[in-house]
Design an enzyme around this catalytic site. Structure first.
Site, PDB file in Angstrom:
ATOM      1  N   ASP A 145      49.238  17.616  87.952  1.00 21.56           N
ATOM      2  CA  ASP A 145      47.873  17.310  88.365  1.00 21.56           C
ATOM      3  C   ASP A 145      46.888  17.855  87.339  1.00 21.56           C
ATOM      4  OD1 ASP A 145      46.071  16.338  90.115  1.00 21.56           O
ATOM      5  OD2 ASP A 145      46.941  17.355  91.856  1.00 21.56           O
TER       6      ASP A 145
ATOM      7  N   LYS B  46      34.271  24.086  96.465  1.00 18.16           N
ATOM      8  CA  LYS B  46      35.271  23.310  95.735  1.00 18.16           C
ATOM      9  C   LYS B  46      34.977  21.814  95.693  1.00 18.16           C
ATOM     10  CE  LYS B  46      40.026  22.047  95.309  1.00 18.16           C
ATOM     11  NZ  LYS B  46      41.398  22.126  95.743  1.00 18.16           N
TER      12      LYS B  46
ATOM     13  N   ASP C  47      44.436  10.953  88.375  1.00 16.75           N
ATOM     14  CA  ASP C  47      44.718  12.016  87.412  1.00 16.75           C
ATOM     15  C   ASP C  47      45.885  12.876  87.876  1.00 16.75           C
ATOM     16  OD1 ASP C  47      43.578  13.237  89.501  1.00 16.75           O
ATOM     17  OD2 ASP C  47      41.983  14.231  88.404  1.00 16.75           O
TER      18      ASP C  47
END
Lengths: 392, 1341
Positions: B1030, B1099, B1257
């Site tokens: 990742d 986050k 991604d």
């Protein structure tokens, strides 16, 4: 309760002018008196511009406000509000968004006891100094009439106001619906979302919530001519006879007090433009002072504040397709005995939605209430889901 | 957003994807949650991709767009109310929990979304869907491209230019006049007018005769022309006569008389003045023509004529263009519809009708004529075709290659004498075409190609087909190694023999031919109650009754349409109701009825769905009819030799091999279908018509559930309205009786569109923007929400060789074979069929929903709060229902393919991000769906594989994020007991796996580790398990690399470091510092927030900031996080989140200075470009052209019997939406880079023989090959950013937006100067050494 006082005489007026008005008026050129386009005294509003820009964070666009700017008009309005009553002591009057307070002063002169609800902090400060110069005849509250009792939960932040607090300050106690008018309110309806604001008032009235919890509060509002046309439209005029019309005519006694050309009002626009709202086909040359007194006999028969939202929903639903037949609409609400219903109500079978009189809608609703099918129909679910969203 | 079906307590990963999905919409409102809904997720991937912004053809490519005109005159009429309401509705919007935030008014769309979030499933969901629909056709198909655009005839244009000289122009003009006259006659103008016009025509004839011989042209050409002219005039006379007699005949039919009169009136009134005006500006027009042929010579020929027409007309009617474009599309569709039906007479009548209408005439181009000529050609009727040819020429249109191909085909078919053929061939040559071009550029169906060749060989017996073009090879510097023949190995094989693959292909084909697949749901395992059996029987009988009723209604409506009331708006629908057998329409309608949710559905959504379903089936029929399927079948047979095990190694890529096979096949139909996609308006109209039939026809006896009531049929579907503020939305709701019946029956079959299922054979490779993926189902290379043909157009125009890398990457991703992790699936299904588990993301069934309190008496006496409570319960139930359905769909599909190997064909969004086409079940899904997927191909773990599995497991748990890989591995070894326990007794043991970030994937991984570690030799253990790597905050990684930003690079792990850097913690720290300062200064909210700022709070916002989340969305995200903290005082929520989002933004600015510069530069550039009225476009380093599809939308109101519908239309002439263009550019640009990085990695992994798939991604491969993939991934990142990306972008944009060649005479405008300055002023880069990425362990980990 405000202390009772004798009306101010001419001398008092002079004093008042000296004390309160002069600082405000000193910058005025003669033209504003004639309701000219440029209204320099409104420069008091100018410093607020930065603040408004700050507030742009919250507000989508600059709100155009309109004010009574010329004393002539103020006098006219005052006369309308007095309504031919004795020039003796006047009851309390709530004026919202007075702005520079031209009318306020006129009313004070005439002996009204005024409570002013102003959201713009600059106007508010000015009005406060006026309040200080008087002996309790004027009371100024920071707040926005159209942000009264917001739906969202949580602490109220000014300019939102709660009707509880307001009426406590006013010293007006709740009276039964059929009693006399407990309070008169005057104000200019901002043209932005004018329709929505009228809707909101209607909702409040039908549900007896917000200001209408205190009884049949009388509204004296300046609204645009096109909205006035809608409010007073007659059945059959398919374009202007709308759900709003039906509900307003059923709920209010609508009285036109005065018509005034747009140009008599000053706006907050920098260029002094009049910002007349577009009206489509309806005539819209005036700002209309309209008195909306809730009907004493509104909640008779089956209509109650508790089921009023269903009634409103039914009317809106009916006007979704104003030219369709009543029969078809009823059928589409999964009422399969509409034949019988119409016969009982003596409404012709081929009646078209937009031809029914407001009273017919009420009768229809009452009849539906009595039929057990109504509760069973899913029409009812929709009311639940929609009430909140309808109720701006 | 909601498509992955993450529940309310979505996992972090889920949320992240959601937020990203949003951000495609530019000003991303990551905070608003939408819940998944079965039907919506059909549009699902769509939303994920372009996230639902209106797209439309942009301006830059406008020149190749057909410019076309008129349309049904815009239906304005009495839509005031609706328009007004919807406008007002947009103002309305406050979020469910949030205080009324007037800001929402600023963002109307968002307001809508909020309203949706507040509403129950019914209102909420359909509002969303409505919005999606209003934006245009979504789904897997998008409108195709008019076929004219496939070809460019630039080679021909020089010769052609020579042909067009002054005198010639004049003759053409005369021809126009003449044709005009003919039309007037043709369309039955009353006698008086006829004679008048005839006079005019005679005059013109004389004049023309005087002119034509006059000018000295090159020898052969005038002759050819003269031929054509004389021909045309005789034909025209004949035609005229015929039309006249026809008219007489028709007059005798009473029924038709009235409508014909109406027609005449129209023709007469409007065309007479036209003839006059045409005369006056003659000279002017002629010069304009000259100019145009001079300047337009390097443009594709098709456009040329239109361009000229445009020049002639003053440019004062830009508003019309929208409609013109739509009208042209409509005309083309109608004609193609006739073509499909082989209704030649009707087609011709329609063509001439359009031709005689001044508005429609403007938009007619040669394509329309070609379609009709094609019908005649199929019938072999040369005379009719000849006549059309002459009308075409007389109308001033230039026949194009297709026209000649059609003519030749016709002559081949009826075996015409050589003389006739020769005449056309000469004409073809004289128009500047070459015979070879016919075979190189035209698209053929059925045996057309053979017929053309036959005709040519009649004249030139030795004619040979031109050799197939030599395949071009992409020259991108990034892919030099990849495409070089020397390093090319054989393509990886799948574990199937040729025969097995062949069988699988047959299965897939069968499935697609059936259109839909009906499968058993996973709930089928439950025992049946007697009540259910009874209800099913009842439903069965009712359905067959409904079937008959609908069929009858359909046939009746068709019958009434056939009657000649030609101008009614319905009659135009008639051919569309003939495309498929009646039964199929009935099927489609019944399917809609079955899928209808109890809360009802918006009319617009249903209409769109119905229309689209018809379109999809029609396309498949066309493919069958044109013989395309047979050819695909044949080629696929050979193609699988490339993939099948045991076959000869071939040094080809799938695309190359397919192209080679196609070239070798030579004859037969072309694989690209020449279909004009149906405009949205048409889909809606057709859908509305069907819906109306449905509502009227389907009835149920009222007493079916309650025998005491009298028996009376009542409609099943009702049309009601719902109100959102002043916005009213029409809904179709099923009667509660019907809903009750359906829920009693508890049916356990699900019906899906065949394109919603994974493919059972390797997908057809993408070879062009319009061919690939499914065998029959229409799939677009680039998915889009709207009617935007723009991306597709851009792709068509782009030289195909530039797209090769992208096509190859998509093929590579699509060729990954998958299978089901059966043990995990079984556990999930067991929980699903029990009571679900919200914590584990298995949505509970409705029986677990909160029950509303028992109502006290009559509903009219309910108190307000009580009503609200009931409402909330219903809302919750609706949410649960949609989550449940979403999970049911996914699990049922997984269960259906549990023993099979399957494939996910891929396509991409407009930024190049790739997505699997099947919408419900795919590897992009939530934790649950990912956990049940395995690579079909197995590989031994190898020496390090087991370690990678363990590290992967720890990554999935979300623990040890800040620890080194080695520490994670050690930790895994430490807790080995827990892992094995989880694997062995998942539901009865210690349940260690349940307390992790991604529990289901963790469980699957535990099982894999257990199996591997228990095998005698773990290194030889064959694993099918995908291991993920990742990117750590991939967007910021790209920014940091672009700006060579030292500190930024370090915080997102571009710099090698012993421990992984955590950008979220860093931001949280920074925010905490700001807060401390503010608290010291006495700021109340800063003091309140003490101790609440954590990584978790910031986050999501940090993650989405790069993708363009706005403060609005960011605030919602943070508010959500703060709400989760129980101790946080509720009254400060708004203020605190408002404060925090500000500080997060500040911190990011502080930490990523280069990022800020680049972001600002991109934003500012986009703003200036959009303000200059153009759309932001760029090209990725891999050569993929990208255009931002954000335009100010305009809606038209459709008056369909039941209700007026407002349809958003998109077109090339709309102004760009500056705000969206600006806000969305930075994130879109970064997305285009991350997709490029992914594609580069995919392609190079292919060369290394790796299995590779990606979730944006997050890259997946076998445990064995993780190290190789990591290396490739880093290499490609370095290679990508070694390109001068920003400089290239700057140059491209300068060239595109500032080249002053177009207006060299005018002084450079101020804005242009500013734009130029802005674009040239590329942000400076920092000191970061990109090569360091190669050694960074935690770059992707």
């Amino acid at each position: 309760m405000l202390a009772r006082r004798a009306p101010l005489g001419a001398a008092g007026c002079g004093r008042l002018l000296a004390a309160g008005l002069r600082p405000l008026l000193c910058a005025l050129s003669p033209c504003w008196v004639t309701a000219g386009r440029q209204y320099p005294s409104l420069r008091v509003a100018e410093p607020a511009k930065e603040k408004r820009l700050v507030r742009k964070e919250q507000r989508s666009s600059l709100v155009v406000r309109r004010f009574i700017a010329c004393p002539q008009l103020a006098r006219t309005v005052r006369r309308c509000l007095q309504g031919g009553a004795d020039p003796g002591p006047q009851p309390v009057l709530l004026e919202f968004a007075p702005g520079p307070g031209i009318l306020t002063r006129s009313l004070l002169d005439a002996g009204f006891r005024v409570v002013a609800l102003e959201s713009n902090s600059d106007f508010f400060t000015d009005l406060q100094s006026l309040e200080d110069s008087l002996d309790g005849q004027l009371k100024v509250i920071h707040g926005d009439f159209f942000r009264m009792d917001p739906l969202a939960k949580g602490a109220l932040k000014p300019p939102a106001v709660s009707s509880d607090k307001l009426f406590e300050t006013l010293g007006v106690a709740a009276v039964p619906w059929r009693a006399d008018v407990p309070l008169k309110i005057f104000g200019i309806v901002p043209q932005q979302l004018e329709r929505n604001r009228l809707w909101r008032l209607l909702f409040a009235m039908y549900e007896c919530s917000s200001i209408y919890r205190y009884g049949r509060v009388e509204l004296n509002l300046f609204i645009s001519e096109k909205e006035y046309m809608v409010l007073t439209a007659k059945p059959g005029k398919s374009k202007i006879y709308q759900a709003l019309t039906v509900l307003a005519q059923l709920g209010y006694e609508i009285e036109l007090l005065h018509k005034e050309p747009w140009s008599s009002f000053a706006t907050t626009l920098k260029n002094g433009g009049l910002a007349i709202p577009k009206a489509g086909r309806l005539p819209n040359d005036h700002f209309c002072l309209v008195r909306l007194t809730p009907q004493q006999n509104l909640f008779t028969g089956g209509l109650k504040p508790s089921n009023a939202s269903t009634f409103i929903f039914m009317v809106k639903q009916s006007f979704a397709k104003p030219k369709s037949k009543l029969m078809d609409r009823l059928n589409s609400w999964s009422l399969d005995n509409s034949d019988r219903l119409l016969k009982a109500l003596e409404i012709p079978k081929n009646a078209v939605m937009c031809n029914l009189y407001p009273e017919d809608y009420k009768r229809l609703f009452e009849a539906l209430q009595n039929s057990d099918l109504f509760a069973e129909s899913f029409f009812h679910d929709e009311v639940l889901a929609s009430t909140r969203t309808m109720n701006l | 957003m909601g498509w992955q079906g993450t529940s309310a307590a979505g996992t972090e990963r889920g949320e992240r994807c959601r937020a990203r999905g949003c951000c495609g919409s530019g000003p991303g409102d990551g905070g608003v949650r939408l819940w998944p809904d079965p039907r919506r997720s059909e549009l699902g991937p769509e939303r994920r991709g372009s996230a639902g912004l209106p797209c439309s053809p942009g301006s830059a490519t406008a020149r190749t767009l057909r410019r076309v005109p008129g349309s049904d005159p815009p239906r304005r009429g009495r839509h005031g109310r609706q328009g007004e309401r919807s406008a007002a509705a947009l103002h309305h919007g406050s979020c469910s929990s949030a205080r009324r935030d007037s800001r929402s008014r600023r963002a109307p769309r968002r307001g809508g979304a909020c309203a949706a979030a507040r509403g129950a499933r019914g209102p909420g969901m359909w509002l969303l869907r409505l919005r999606a629909v209003l934006r245009g056709p979504g789904g897997l198909r998008g409108p195709g491209i008019p076929w004219r655009i496939f070809r460019s005839y630039s080679s021909a244009s020089t010769k052609e230019k020579a042909n067009r000289n002054g005198p010639c122009e004049r003759t053409e003009l005369l021809e126009v006049l003449k044709a005009r006259a003919k039309q007037l006659q043709g369309s039955n103008v009353p006698e008086v007018t006829v004679s008048k016009v005839e006079l005019g025509a005679l005059d013109n004839d004389k004049y023309q005769e005087a002119v034509v011989p006059g000018p000295k042209e090159k020898q052969p050409i005038p002759r050819a022309r003269g031929d054509g002219l004389s021909q045309s005039s005789t034909w025209a006379k004949k035609l005229q006569k015929e039309m006249y007699s026809q008219h007489l005949k028709m007059k005798q039919e009473l029924g038709s008389a009235a409508s014909q009169l109406a027609l005449e009136g129209q023709g007469k009134v409007q065309s007479t003045p036209k003839a006059k005006t045409m005369k006056i500006p003659k000279t002017k027009a002629a010069t304009a023509w000259n100019q145009s042929s001079g300047s337009a010579h390097n443009k594709p020929r098709v456009v040329e004529g239109k361009e000229a027409a445009e020049l002639k007309r003053p440019q004062r009617m830009p508003k019309d263009r929208t409609n013109q474009q739509a009208l042209q599309q409509t005309i083309q569709c109608n004609l193609e519809c006739f073509l499909f039906l082989q209704h030649a007479e009707e087609a011709e009548r329609y063509l001439l009708l359009c031709h005689s209408s001044p508005v429609k005439r403007k938009v007619m181009d040669v394509g329309a004529f070609n379609v009709v000529m094609r019908i005649w050609a199929r019938k072999g009727s040369l005379s009719r075709l000849d006549r059309l040819f002459s009308i075409l020429e007389a109308a001033g249109l230039q026949p194009n290659l297709d026209s000649y191909a059609v003519a030749l085909q016709c002559m081949g078919r009826n075996q015409s004498p050589p003389k006739a053929i020769l005449r056309y061939l000469q004409k073809l040559n004289s128009s500047g075409f070459h015979v070879d071009e016919l075979f190189q550029k035209c698209l053929f169906e059925e045996d057309e190609k053979e017929m053309v060749l036959w005709a040519i060989r009649t004249v030139q017996p030795n004619y040979q087909l031109p050799p197939p073009p030599i395949p071009k090879i992409c020259k991108s510097s990034l892919l030099q190694d990849f495409y070089s023949r020397e390093t090319m190995g054989s393509y990886p094989k799948v574990d199937f023999s040729e025969k097995e693959l062949q069988e699988r292909f047959q299965q897939q084909l069968e499935m697609e031919l059936n259109n839909t697949v009906t499968i058993e749901s996973v709930e089928a395992a439950k025992p049946l109650t007697p009540q259910a059996i009874k209800a099913r029987e009842l439903l069965g009988t009712l359905r067959s009754q409904w079937h008959d009723a609908i069929l009858q209604a359909l046939q009746n409506s068709k019958r009434s349409m056939v009657r000649p009331k030609r101008l009614s708006k319905y009659s135009i629908l008639y051919p569309y109701l003939c495309l498929l057998p009646d039964e199929e329409y009935v099927d489609i309608m019944l399917q809609i009825l079955n899928d209808l949710s109890p809360q009802g559905e918006s009319l617009a959504v249903l209409a769109r769905e119905l229309g689209t379903k018809v379109y999809d089936r029609y396309i498949i029929q066309r493919k069958l009819r044109s013989g395309q399927l047979k050819k695909v079948q044949k080629i696929y047979e050979n193609y699988i030799q490339l993939l099948a095990k045991g076959s000869q190694p071939k040094h080809y890529l799938p695309r190359e091999y397919w192209e080679k096979l196609v070239a070798e096949a030579g004859f037969g139909p072309s694989l690209n279908l020449t279909t004009c996609s149906w405009p949205c308006v048409l889909l809606m109209r057709l859908g509305m018509h069907m819906l109306e039939l449905l509502v009227k026809a389907v009835k149920v006896p009222r007493n079916i559930l309650n025998r005491r009531l009298e028996s009376k049929p009542i409609p099943v579907l009702y049309h009601v309205y719902s109100f959102y503020s002043n916005w009213q939305v029409g809904l179709i709701r099923p009667h509660p009786i019907f809903s009750q019946l359906v829920s009693n029956a508890a049916e356990t079959t699900l019906t899906f569109n065949s394109s919603a299922m994974p493919m059972l054979c390797p997908p057809v490779p993408w070879t062009s923007p319009s061919f690939g993926a499914f065998v029959l189902n229409d799939t677009k290379l680039m998915r889009f929400m709207d009617e935007t043909t723009y991306h597709q157009l851009l792709l068509e125009q782009c030289p195909l060789v530039n797209l090769h890398p992208v096509l190859d990457a998509l093929n590579q991703l699509g060729n990954c074979a998958w299978k089901i992790n059966q043990p995990v699936l079984d556990i999930i299904i067991s929980i699903f069929n029990d009571k679900g588990d919200e914590k584990l993301d298995i949505p509970p069934p409705l029986s677990e929903a909160p029950k509303p309190p028992t109502p006290p008496g009559n509903s009219s006496t309910w108190s307000k709060t009580f009503k609200h409570e009931v409402f909330l319960c219903k809302k919750k139930a609706a949410e649960m229902h949609s989550l449940r359905m979403d999970a049911l769909y996914k699990l049922s599909i997984a269960n259906y393919v549990r023993d099979k190997v399957f494939w996910f064909p891929h396509n991409m969004d407009f930024r190049g991000r790739t997505y699997p086409c099947p919408p419900y079940f795919n590897h992009l899904g939530n934790d649950v769906t990912r956990a049940i997927l395995l690579f079909a191909e197995g590989r031994p773990l190898g020496p390090k594989g087991l370690d990678w599995l363990k590290i992967h497991l720890i990554n999935l748990t979300g623990l040890k994020k800040k620890n080194a890989l080695q520490e994670r591995l050690e930790y895994a070894n430490e807790i080995m007991e827990d892992i094995l326990d989880s694997a062995d007794r998942p539901l009865t043991g210690r349940k260690w796996w349940m307390d992790t970030d991604e529990p289901w994937q963790a469980l699957a991984c535990c099982m894999e580790i257990a199996k591997a570690s228990r095998s005698p030799d773990p290194a030889a253990y064959i694993s099918h398990f995908p291991v993920h790597q990742d990117g750590s905050c991939n967007g910021l990684q790209h920014y940091a690399a672009l700006g060579r930003d030292l500190s930024g690079a370090a915080s997102v792990n571009l710099v090698p470091c012993g421990l992984p850097q955590d950008v979220y913690s860093a931001v949280a720290q920074q925010v905490e510092e700001f807060r401390k300062k503010d608290a010291e200064r006495g700021l109340k909210i800063a003091q309140v927030l003490e101790g609440f700022i954590s990584r978790k709070v910031v986050k999501q916002t940090v993650m989405t900031v790069v993708y363009g989340v706005t403060r609005y969305g960011g605030r919602l995200q943070i508010e959500k996080r703060l709400k989760e903290i129980d101790e946080f005082p509720e009254e400060y929520l708004w203020e605190a989140s408002h404060y925090l989002v500000k500080q997060v933004f500040n911190s990011i600015k502080e930490m990523f200075s280069a990022t800020r510069d680049i972001q600002n530069w991109l934003t500012e550039s986009a703003k200036l470009i959009a303000q200059s009225g153009r759309t932001v476009e760029w090209v990725t380093p891999l050569g993929l052209p990208i255009i931002q599809p954000y335009y100010r939308s305009r809606s038209t109101v459709l008056n369909c019997g039941m209700q007026r519908l407002s349809v958003k239309t998109s077109n090339s002439t709309q102004k760009p939406d500056t705000v969206k263009q600006k806000n969305a550019f930075p994130p879109n640009f970064i997305h285009s880079l991350d997709s490029t990085h992914m594609m580069l990695t995919a392609l190079h992994c292919l060369r290394k023989g790796l299995t590779f798939v990606s979730v944006h991604d997050c890259y997946w491969t076998h445990a064995l090959t993780v190290d190789v993939m990591n290396q490739v991934c880093r290499q490609q990142f370095v290679a990508l950013h070694s390109e001068k990306i920003l400089q290239d972008l700057s140059e491209f944009m300068l060239e595109k937006y500032c080249s002053s060649s177009s207006s060299s005479t005018e002084p450079i405008a101020h804005w242009q100067k500013r734009l130029m300055e802005q674009l040239s002023n590329v942000p400076k880069t920092g000191e970061f050494n990109l090569k360091q990425v190669m050694d960074s362990t935690y770059f992707f980990s």
